[in-house]
Design an enzyme around this catalytic site. Structure first.
Site, PDB file in Angstrom:
ATOM      1  N   ARG A   1      11.658 -11.300 -19.056  1.00  0.00           N
ATOM      2  CA  ARG A   1      12.519 -11.698 -17.769  1.00  0.00           C
ATOM      3  C   ARG A   1      12.881 -10.210 -16.859  1.00  0.00           C
ATOM      4  O   ARG A   1      13.975 -10.383 -16.241  1.00  0.00           O
ATOM      5  CB  ARG A   1      13.508 -12.676 -17.668  1.00  0.00           C
ATOM      6  CG  ARG A   1      12.932 -13.959 -18.038  1.00  0.00           C
ATOM      7  CD  ARG A   1      13.760 -15.268 -17.702  1.00  0.00           C
ATOM      8  NE  ARG A   1      13.443 -16.392 -18.204  1.00  0.00           N
ATOM      9  CZ  ARG A   1      13.789 -16.627 -19.327  1.00  0.00           C
ATOM     10  NH1 ARG A   1      14.652 -16.022 -20.214  1.00  0.00           N
ATOM     11  NH2 ARG A   1      13.257 -17.813 -19.962  1.00  0.00           N
TER      12      ARG A   1
ATOM     13  N   LYS B   1       7.783  -1.797  -5.409  1.00  0.00           N
ATOM     14  CA  LYS B   1       6.786  -2.780  -5.385  1.00  0.00           C
ATOM     15  C   LYS B   1       5.912  -2.557  -6.668  1.00  0.00           C
ATOM     16  O   LYS B   1       5.262  -1.580  -6.885  1.00  0.00           O
ATOM     17  CB  LYS B   1       5.955  -2.749  -4.245  1.00  0.00           C
ATOM     18  CG  LYS B   1       6.538  -3.130  -3.068  1.00  0.00           C
ATOM     19  CD  LYS B   1       5.454  -3.207  -1.781  1.00  0.00           C
ATOM     20  CE  LYS B   1       6.224  -3.731  -0.432  1.00  0.00           C
ATOM     21  NZ  LYS B   1       5.169  -3.833   0.503  1.00  0.00           N
TER      22      LYS B   1
ATOM     23  N   GLU C   1      -1.751   8.670   2.298  1.00  0.00           N
ATOM     24  CA  GLU C   1      -0.376   8.183   2.353  1.00  0.00           C
ATOM     25  C   GLU C   1       0.419   9.377   2.958  1.00  0.00           C
ATOM     26  O   GLU C   1       1.289   8.932   3.674  1.00  0.00           O
ATOM     27  CB  GLU C   1       0.088   7.651   1.029  1.00  0.00           C
ATOM     28  CG  GLU C   1      -0.724   6.512   0.537  1.00  0.00           C
ATOM     29  CD  GLU C   1      -0.328   5.166   0.921  1.00  0.00           C
ATOM     30  OE1 GLU C   1       0.764   5.238   1.783  1.00  0.00           O
ATOM     31  OE2 GLU C   1      -0.899   3.919   0.595  1.00  0.00           O
TER      32      GLU C   1
ATOM     33  N   LYS D   1       9.829   7.539   2.949  1.00  0.00           N
ATOM     34  CA  LYS D   1       9.491   6.208   2.654  1.00  0.00           C
ATOM     35  C   LYS D   1      10.929   5.690   2.109  1.00  0.00           C
ATOM     36  O   LYS D   1      11.295   4.454   2.321  1.00  0.00           O
ATOM     37  CB  LYS D   1       8.573   6.172   1.697  1.00  0.00           C
ATOM     38  CG  LYS D   1       8.412   4.590   0.898  1.00  0.00           C
ATOM     39  CD  LYS D   1       7.188   4.454   0.146  1.00  0.00           C
ATOM     40  CE  LYS D   1       7.139   3.022  -0.414  1.00  0.00           C
ATOM     41  NZ  LYS D   1       5.858   2.539  -1.042  1.00  0.00           N
TER      42      LYS D   1
ATOM     43  N   GLU E   1      11.277  -6.117   2.307  1.00  0.00           N
ATOM     44  CA  GLU E   1      10.324  -6.275   3.426  1.00  0.00           C
ATOM     45  C   GLU E   1      10.434  -7.403   4.397  1.00  0.00           C
ATOM     46  O   GLU E   1       9.669  -8.247   4.489  1.00  0.00           O
ATOM     47  CB  GLU E   1       9.021  -6.117   2.912  1.00  0.00           C
ATOM     48  CG  GLU E   1       7.953  -5.947   3.861  1.00  0.00           C
ATOM     49  CD  GLU E   1       6.447  -5.529   3.231  1.00  0.00           C
ATOM     50  OE1 GLU E   1       6.479  -4.848   2.206  1.00  0.00           O
ATOM     51  OE2 GLU E   1       5.581  -6.032   3.888  1.00  0.00           O
TER      52      GLU E   1
ATOM     53  N   ARG F   1      10.468  -2.426   6.874  1.00  0.00           N
ATOM     54  CA  ARG F   1       9.719  -1.939   5.482  1.00  0.00           C
ATOM     55  C   ARG F   1       8.206  -2.237   5.763  1.00  0.00           C
ATOM     56  O   ARG F   1       7.199  -1.662   5.212  1.00  0.00           O
ATOM     57  CB  ARG F   1      10.157  -2.565   4.270  1.00  0.00           C
ATOM     58  CG  ARG F   1       9.306  -2.040   3.171  1.00  0.00           C
ATOM     59  CD  ARG F   1       9.958  -2.278   1.889  1.00  0.00           C
ATOM     60  NE  ARG F   1       9.162  -1.780   0.818  1.00  0.00           N
ATOM     61  CZ  ARG F   1       9.281  -1.738  -0.537  1.00  0.00           C
ATOM     62  NH1 ARG F   1      10.473  -1.815  -0.852  1.00  0.00           N
ATOM     63  NH2 ARG F   1       8.493  -1.332  -1.366  1.00  0.00           N
TER      64      ARG F   1
ATOM     65  N   ASN G   1       2.854  -0.585   5.928  1.00  0.00           N
ATOM     66  CA  ASN G   1       1.563  -1.088   5.809  1.00  0.00           C
ATOM     67  C   ASN G   1       0.751  -0.558   6.686  1.00  0.00           C
ATOM     68  O   ASN G   1      -0.220  -1.059   6.899  1.00  0.00           O
ATOM     69  CB  ASN G   1       1.741  -2.428   5.644  1.00  0.00           C
ATOM     70  CG  ASN G   1       2.571  -3.134   4.683  1.00  0.00           C
ATOM     71  OD1 ASN G   1       2.137  -2.534   3.354  1.00  0.00           O
ATOM     72  ND2 ASN G   1       3.470  -4.061   4.803  1.00  0.00           N
TER      73      ASN G   1
ATOM     74  N   HIS H   1      -2.935  -0.760   6.173  1.00  0.00           N
ATOM     75  CA  HIS H   1      -3.125  -1.608   4.998  1.00  0.00           C
ATOM     76  C   HIS H   1      -3.870  -2.814   5.113  1.00  0.00           C
ATOM     77  O   HIS H   1      -4.444  -3.158   4.082  1.00  0.00           O
ATOM     78  CB  HIS H   1      -1.688  -1.650   4.215  1.00  0.00           C
ATOM     79  CG  HIS H   1      -1.375  -0.400   3.580  1.00  0.00           C
ATOM     80  ND1 HIS H   1      -1.241   0.950   3.900  1.00  0.00           N
ATOM     81  CD2 HIS H   1      -1.156  -0.048   2.084  1.00  0.00           C
ATOM     82  CE1 HIS H   1      -0.972   1.970   3.013  1.00  0.00           C
ATOM     83  NE2 HIS H   1      -0.757   1.165   2.051  1.00  0.00           N
TER      84      HIS H   1
ATOM     85  N   HIS I   1      -7.005  -2.982   3.085  1.00  0.00           N
ATOM     86  CA  HIS I   1      -7.000  -3.702   1.752  1.00  0.00           C
ATOM     87  C   HIS I   1      -8.259  -4.781   1.958  1.00  0.00           C
ATOM     88  O   HIS I   1      -8.909  -5.058   1.048  1.00  0.00           O
ATOM     89  CB  HIS I   1      -5.872  -5.000   1.779  1.00  0.00           C
ATOM     90  CG  HIS I   1      -4.394  -4.360   1.258  1.00  0.00           C
ATOM     91  ND1 HIS I   1      -3.293  -4.954   1.147  1.00  0.00           N
ATOM     92  CD2 HIS I   1      -4.235  -3.097   0.603  1.00  0.00           C
ATOM     93  CE1 HIS I   1      -2.517  -4.043   0.492  1.00  0.00           C
ATOM     94  NE2 HIS I   1      -3.090  -3.102   0.150  1.00  0.00           N
TER      95      HIS I   1
ATOM     96  N   HIS J   1      -7.949   3.638  -2.814  1.00  0.00           N
ATOM     97  CA  HIS J   1      -7.014   2.834  -1.809  1.00  0.00           C
ATOM     98  C   HIS J   1      -6.749   3.951  -0.737  1.00  0.00           C
ATOM     99  O   HIS J   1      -6.715   3.468   0.521  1.00  0.00           O
ATOM    100  CB  HIS J   1      -5.666   2.696  -2.846  1.00  0.00           C
ATOM    101  CG  HIS J   1      -4.607   2.168  -1.805  1.00  0.00           C
ATOM    102  ND1 HIS J   1      -4.686   1.153  -1.304  1.00  0.00           N
ATOM    103  CD2 HIS J   1      -3.397   2.729  -1.521  1.00  0.00           C
ATOM    104  CE1 HIS J   1      -3.493   0.723  -0.577  1.00  0.00           C
ATOM    105  NE2 HIS J   1      -2.764   1.929  -0.664  1.00  0.00           N
TER     106      HIS J   1
END
Lengths: 363, 363
Positions: B121, B143, B185, B227, B237, B241, B245, B248, B252, B265
């Site tokens: 956990r 993330k 990026e 960032k 987010e 935030r 993206n 993205h 994606h 990517h």
């Protein structure tokens, strides 16, 4: 109807306990404003209560209520069931703002809760626990997760539900053996810090096994309140929350050693609490009379009071060495000074632990 | 040497950027007091830098530094690699109080970070990112996650590292194609809200591709700072935030549509940013000159400016429909008013999106 709140700041949530709550849309409606819910259940609970819950949700959302039924049993609390849930959620195109509802026992709550914690990095979820064990245990505290072949509950997250709905009527279909297993956790709360509740349980254990609704509702509410108090003080288990693991280090070793599903969790921790009591007695902490009261109450609850034959002391030691409570290589255990006074410690005579393992596993 | 702090209350952490930092035990020592670290890396980075990092850690802990080398590539950012990590951590008997170190690119950081978020956990982890992309992207913001065959990064958690060590020397072994992917990026931060940085990049793109250490260190620190500012304002987010993206959602779709690993990517999001620019221009937002500057800079960085042949508009639509940014069935996109002024919106003419898909995917 009883309601209590688990106090965790902006993660606080209510637990409602009462008869027929699976039909009570008034508690679900506020959470479903403009969102969609899907249900995760299993093949045992689904046929009994899925339609009821679906009918309750139907008027609250403009899409059909999709549901996934997993196989039933602790042995399915694994990565492969988790993957099934992820695939289902993605096929359903569930959005980050949507809701997941766990309908079932502790396995469903834990695995669906972890799916909610990790799907799109976290979505809201609601628990509708249908076993006594899940009602008094996993519905409070936000522990979610799955098992790994090398250790129970080793993968998971802290993720609080937004709401818990406990419908005590669902206990009418619970097998006797599972009711007893749930009573093990109920008794645990008495042992940890509520001696009054322990005494109440000694008097009402037969009523509970006979499923007297009032006795059950009281025992559930008291258990949740006892647990909520501990969790509120220590959400991430830095200290006091570890008390809730009374019997669990031994119990997990039994579950892991026997293979998940052979013994029910509650059965394993009942035997585990008796092992903790035996060790506490050898250390000179708890007296013989209290240990006898424990043995009598667990027996009256229909629970085992010794570990299963076939698990050697060596196997116990080996499994317990990877317990989550190990710190710097030292095993920490929850032990008992008396009924209602448990303590977490790594400071005990290792010889006594050996003696407990030798004495009880030889039985 | 540059140091900046990602400000996130009690989850704040420092990022150190400089040459040879994989040897710098002074940053690791405070975190290793009485704890043990294991390393997750991959079969490409491991042979290059694992021994160095091991030697740095060795004097800091009293046990050998265990390491796991995963296969290299986005196509291994999946549940099965995650399971490999869990098994490794359990076999190593890593405790809840111990540390996990991610040594490698974004895939290693994301997957090892998610393993750290979910093992027992949640345990602490440190990032030692070795690609430009991971240094300027996944090292900031917490993330973590893995891909699912039905969607990229669909499973994961927010889990902040305790420390990020960026050794710019590791970029000397980075293939040209991956350096370019990282620049995508870097350019993104200029486009979102830092037009000055965009102009600097136009002047220094050749120096960056030639791996000028000073230019790289500046670009990395500026990107991380850009960032970190956005993330500090909106860790989970909820709003701002989402600007990160940019490119993205289209990107994606390219990655998912082509199969993970076919396009890097950074390549996918470069084409994705050009698609966002095309749509923004059709909406009358950004001017032609700015779109040309973007196209020129991406080209100079060695990046694609159109999506790959073979992905139909229908396939794009289908994949984009399960994007995490979909809310109540409406697709939200990051679009551009100008260079340095991005915005998140679901309020755009769907016809224009169709035109962008038709125009660019026909190319």
């Amino acid at each position: 109807m009883e309601t209590l709140t688990v106090e965790l700041g902006d993660r606080s949530y209510p637990i409602h306990i009462g008869r027929g709550l699976r039909h009570a849309s008034e508690y679900l409606a506020p959470l479903l404003q403009g969102r969609r819910a899907v249900i995760i259940t299993n093949e045992t609970v689904g046929p009994l209560y899925l339609d009821d819950l679906r009918n309750t949700l139907m008027p609250l959302q403009d899409q059909p209520v999709a549901a996934l039924q997993l196989a039933d049993g602790e042995q399915y609390k694994n990565l492969s069931s988790l993957e099934q849930i992820y695939t289902f959620l993605l096929e359903q195109r569930l959005e980050r703002n949507d809701l997941l509802i766990a309908l079932g026992g502790g396995v469903i709550g834990d695995i669906a809760g972890f799916a909610a914690a990790s799907y799109q990095r976290g979505i809201d979820f609601i628990q509708v626990p249908t076993t006594l064990l899940s009602q008094v245990d996993s519905s409070v505290g936000g522990k979610t997760g799955i098992n790994h072949p090398l250790g129970k509950n080793m993968i998971g997250a802290f993720h609080q539900p937004r709401l818990v709905l406990i419908d005590t009527d669902t206990l009418n279909t619970l097998p006797d053996r599972e009711l007893s297993a749930g009573l093990a956790e109920v008794i645990k709360y008495g042992l940890i810090d509520d001696p009054e509740f322990f005494a109440w349980l000694e008097k009402h254990i037969d009523a509970l096994r006979a499923r007297d609704p009032q006795a059950l509702a009281f025992a559930i509410a008291r258990s949740c309140a006892d647990k909520a108090r501990v969790v509120a003080e220590d959400e991430r288990e830095a200290g006091r929350r570890a008390l809730l693991n009374l019997g669990h280090t031994f119990g997990h070793a039994i579950e892991t050693g026997m293979g998940y599903g052979a013994w029910l969790h509650g059965e394993a921790i009942a035997a585990g609490m008796m092992m903790a009591a035996d060790l506490s007695q050898r250390l000179g902490w708890i007296d013989t009379d209290s240990v006898s009261r424990m043995r009598d109450l667990f027996s009256a609850a229909g629970l085992p009071v010794t570990p299963p034959a076939g698990l050697s002391p060596a196997r116990f030691r080996d499994i317990m060495a990877v317990d989550k409570k190990v710190q710097r290589g030292r095993l920490r255990l929850v032990l008992l000074h008396s009924i209602g006074a448990a303590t977490v410690t790594a400071d005990f005579d290792a010889q006594c632990l050996e003696q407990t393992l030798e004495a009880l596993t030889a039985a």
